[in-house]
Design an enzyme around this catalytic site. Structure first.
Site, PDB file in Angstrom:
ATOM      1  N   ASP A  64       0.831  -1.189   0.000  1.00 51.68           N
ATOM      2  CA  ASP A  64       0.000   0.000   0.000  1.00 51.68           C
ATOM      3  C   ASP A  64       0.875   1.252   0.000  1.00 51.68           C
ATOM      4  OD1 ASP A  64      -2.568   1.246   0.270  1.00 51.68           O
ATOM      5  OD2 ASP A  64      -1.932   1.803   2.274  1.00 51.68           O
ATOM      6  N   THR A  97      -3.498   5.060  -3.570  1.00 55.61           N
ATOM      7  CA  THR A  97      -2.448   5.829  -2.898  1.00 55.61           C
ATOM      8  C   THR A  97      -1.105   5.687  -3.582  1.00 55.61           C
ATOM      9  OG1 THR A  97      -2.233   3.979  -1.389  1.00 55.61           O
ATOM     10  CG2 THR A  97      -3.524   5.844  -0.644  1.00 55.61           C
ATOM     11  N   THR A  98      -0.908   4.583  -4.304  1.00 53.59           N
ATOM     12  CA  THR A  98       0.332   4.458  -5.077  1.00 53.59           C
ATOM     13  C   THR A  98       0.183   5.260  -6.367  1.00 53.59           C
ATOM     14  OG1 THR A  98       0.336   2.181  -4.317  1.00 53.59           O
ATOM     15  CG2 THR A  98       2.031   2.781  -5.851  1.00 53.59           C
ATOM     16  N   ASP A 398      -8.704  -0.855   2.525  1.00 58.99           N
ATOM     17  CA  ASP A 398      -8.771  -0.324   1.163  1.00 58.99           C
ATOM     18  C   ASP A 398     -10.058  -0.764   0.471  1.00 58.99           C
ATOM     19  OD1 ASP A 398      -6.366   0.871   1.506  1.00 58.99           O
ATOM     20  OD2 ASP A 398      -5.485   0.142  -0.367  1.00 58.99           O
TER      21      ASP A 398
HETATM   22  P1  ADP Z   1      -3.009   1.868  -5.558  1.00 61.88           P
HETATM   23  O1  ADP Z   1      -2.338   1.899  -4.241  1.00 61.88           O
HETATM   24  O2  ADP Z   1      -2.785   3.132  -6.317  1.00 61.88           O
HETATM   25  O3  ADP Z   1      -4.431   1.444  -5.504  1.00 61.88           O
HETATM   26  P2  ADP Z   1      -2.531  -0.656  -6.754  1.00 61.88           P
HETATM   27  O4  ADP Z   1      -1.287  -1.438  -6.522  1.00 61.88           O
HETATM   28  O5  ADP Z   1      -3.782  -1.101  -6.078  1.00 61.88           O
HETATM   29  O6  ADP Z   1      -2.202   0.819  -6.413  1.00 61.88           O
HETATM   30  O7  ADP Z   1      -2.765  -0.622  -8.337  1.00 61.88           O
HETATM   31  C1  ADP Z   1      -3.868   0.008  -8.899  1.00 61.88           C
HETATM   32  C2  ADP Z   1      -3.790  -0.062 -10.399  1.00 61.88           C
HETATM   33  O8  ADP Z   1      -3.759  -1.408 -10.848  1.00 61.88           O
HETATM   34  C3  ADP Z   1      -5.008   0.585 -11.005  1.00 61.88           C
HETATM   35  O9  ADP Z   1      -4.598   1.411 -12.069  1.00 61.88           O
HETATM   36  C4  ADP Z   1      -5.804  -0.606 -11.531  1.00 61.88           C
HETATM   37  O10 ADP Z   1      -6.555  -0.264 -12.671  1.00 61.88           O
HETATM   38  C5  ADP Z   1      -4.742  -1.605 -11.831  1.00 61.88           C
HETATM   39  N1  ADP Z   1      -5.222  -2.990 -11.750  1.00 61.88           N
HETATM   40  C6  ADP Z   1      -5.729  -3.613 -10.680  1.00 61.88           C
HETATM   41  N2  ADP Z   1      -6.065  -4.884 -10.943  1.00 61.88           N
HETATM   42  C7  ADP Z   1      -5.741  -5.099 -12.243  1.00 61.88           C
HETATM   43  C8  ADP Z   1      -5.823  -6.219 -13.148  1.00 61.88           C
HETATM   44  N3  ADP Z   1      -6.304  -7.385 -12.749  1.00 61.88           N
HETATM   45  N4  ADP Z   1      -5.391  -6.053 -14.399  1.00 61.88           N
HETATM   46  C9  ADP Z   1      -4.879  -4.880 -14.794  1.00 61.88           C
HETATM   47  N5  ADP Z   1      -4.768  -3.790 -14.015  1.00 61.88           N
HETATM   48  C10 ADP Z   1      -5.192  -3.877 -12.763  1.00 61.88           C
HETATM   49 MG    MG Z   2      -5.283  -0.340  -4.882  1.00 67.31          MG
END
Ligand code: ADP
Ligand code: MG
Length: 530
Positions: A64, A97-98, A398
């Site tokens: 996270d 948040t990332t 989250d």
């Molecule tokens: P954050 O902390 O910003 O939520 P994440 O590590 O959760 O970061 O990544 C979020 C990103 O990953 C978003 O842009 C989302 O659209 C993408 N994402 C999540 N699951 C998938 C998936 N199965 N396939 C492709 N992209 C994905």
């Molecule tokens: Mg996320």
């Protein structure tokens, strides 16, 4: 008049050294970019996790962004702004948040290129601000409305958020759990927001994450007090007290000198009579489960009182934190009782069953079948070690936030880099209609958003350049939902993969990132006051 007046004739505030604002800005940008680079590899479902060791030796494993940045020690003031940015996104949306930090990093790179072309920082920051407004507008336009009764869609959205976590293999059961938890606390009178404090999270070591459960009722992480007392009570009448069941202390620091056995006996007798009286009144009101708030002044419950309560078959849960009182009262629908005089039958709450149950190696007390339950739920998280347990807590947080976003703004968009590419293209088209520097800045902003798909591709082991090019091509041909299918390692219609996210997470990320970059651009000096 005085000939020694310093700097007379020159404006005293202006820089003599024209290079300085430029250097300050460069240093701010590179410090902030370093922070963004630190979390970049954690983005997306194939992102890496970080292991963070703090000064006192505590280890955290997390994916996270907000948690990573909270733990990192940054010294540079503009790097701190990025940490704050991630925190702001955590408060506003809870997820993304990332992404917000990665976007801010990319916008800073774009800004620094524009600066080196000689565009004035104020022009850049104003254009970026307007560009973020436009991006939000386009995103909102793209979004599809979602109905809160459509549980299936909500579960998909929660799974997307959980997919990128350390505990992603459990998303199949955690996602419905998060959805049910939030839906249960939505108040029909206030359908536009929920207070996540109404979801109580209790963590218990032991078992696996699969044993995590949603409990319609109340759970205390401690066991019942003492031994020999009842551990199961049907048709419970529950009282929550804030006074102490122990001998009162004198107001001031007095000393009582007891010189012979007769006096000592009297002291003990009086104490016994005092406590017995309290316990009898509790019994008389019909109470059979007693919850006792922790006291910092003296023992909230002494051995003698516990002995009497046990004899009278009253179940006791002690050491309840002050901060939990509000939640307990709301859940079981009772009022806290501050003195024995107010211990009346009408202050008690009713429940079908209060029971001490064994979970793994420890015991918890569960209250179920509450007569007039409030809109609250309890989630009991289980995990085989502390690190997993903590990360499961953050991931469920989250997921809960994501559903809360949908309650606040009932719209969803595709994920997997599709929205960023689409916004980028529509903004570039829009920028062609603008004149002057602004159009140039808009194009730079649009291109900077492509950092999300390119990072997602990079983290999934794909070639970022060819992926982004193909995405651009597909979107140019009207495939608005073409995104990166991480599982297949190809570009497909991401809606078919069920990768969807709340609109609010993306709009808030873009808005907050642009705001942060704008303020970094406007800084031209760092003044130390030490
Ligand atoms: P954050 O902390 O910003 O939520 P994440 O590590 O959760 O970061 O990544 C979020 C990103 O990953 C978003 O842009 C989302 O659209 C993408 N994402 C999540 N699951 C998938 C998936 N199965 N396939 C492709 N992209 C994905
Ligand atoms: Mg996320």
């Amino acid at each position: 008049m005085s000939k020694t007046s310093v700097g007379y004739g020159k404006s005293p505030g202006a820089y003599k050294d024209k290079e300085k604002p430029f250097q300050i800005r460069e240093s701010n940008i590179s410090a902030a970019k370093a922070v963004a680079d630190a979390v970049r590899t954690s983005l997306g479902p194939r992102g890496m996790d970080k292991m963070i060791q703090s000064a006192n030796g505590d280890v955290t494993i997390t994916n996270d962004g907000a948690t990573i940045l909270k733990q990192i020690q940054v010294l540079h003031p503009s790097a701190k702004m990025l940490v704050e940015l991630s925190k702001a996104q955590d408060i506003e949306a809870g997820d993304g948040t990332t992404s917000v930090v990665v976007i801010a990093g990319s916008l800073l790179t774009a800004a620094s290129k524009l600066l080196s072309k000689g565009i004035h920082p104020t022009t850049i920051s104003e254009s970026f601000q307007r560009a973020s407004g436009k991006a939000v507008e386009i995103l909102t336009d793209m979004a599809t409305p979602v109905d809160l009764n459509d549980r299936e869609s909500l579960v998909k959205i929660a799974s997307t958020s959980l997919n990128s976590k350390v505990v992603s293999q459990y998303s199949g059961m955690l996602a419905p759990l998060a959805v049910d938890a939030v839906l249960r606390i939505v108040d029909p009178k206030k359908p536009d927001n929920v207070d996540l404090r109404d979801v109580k999270i209790i963590k218990k070591l032991g078992g696996t994450i699969e044993d995590t459960e949603l409990i319609d009722g109340l759970v205390f992480s401690q066991r019942t007090a003492g031994s020999g007392g009842p551990t199961k009570m049907e048709k419970a009448r529950i009282g929550l007290i804030q006074f102490c069941l122990s001998p009162p202390k004198t107001d001031m620091d007095n000393q009582v000198v007891v010189s012979d056995y007769a006096q000592m006996d009297r002291v003990l007798r009086e104490e016994r009579a005092y406590i017995l009286n309290l316990v009898k009144q509790i019994k008389k009101a019909g109470c059979n489960v007693l919850l006792i708030q922790k006291s910092i002044l003296r023992d909230a419950l002494n051995d003698l009182a516990l002995h009497f309560l046990t004899k009278m078959k009253i179940m006791v849960v002690k050491d309840i934190e002050r901060s939990d009182i509000e939640f307990i009262c709301k859940t079981i629908n009772c009022k806290p009782i501050a003195s024995i005089d107010h211990f009346q039958p009408e202050m008690l709450a009713n429940a079908e069953l209060v029971e001490e149950v064994t979970t793994g190696t420890s015991k918890v007390v569960k209250i179920t079948g509450i007569a007039n339950p409030g809109r609250t739920v309890t989630v009991l998280i289980r995990g085989s070690n502390k690190l997993v347990l903590e990360e499961a807590d953050r991931s469920i947080h989250d997921a809960l936030c994501v559903i809360r976003c949908l309650v606040k703004e009932k719209a969803l968009i595709a994920g997997g880099g599709a929205p960023e590419i689409e916004v980028g293209q529509r903004m570039s088209e829009y920028a062609q209609g603008l004149t002057g520097m602004e159009g140039y800045c808009f194009s730079a902003f649009a291109e900077a958003l492509e950092v999300i798909p390119s990072t997602l591709a990079e983290n999934a082991g794909l070639n970022p350049i060819s992926v982004v090019t193909e995405l651009r091509n597909r979107h140019a041909h009207g495939e608005k939902t073409a995104g990166i299918n991480v599982r297949k390692g190809a570009i497909t219609n991401i809606l078919e993969e069920n990768v969807v996210q709340p609109l609010l997470v993306s709009t808030s990320a873009i808005r907050l990132a642009a705001e942060c970059v704008t303020s970094i651009m406007k800084i031209d000096d760092i003044v130390m006051t030490m």
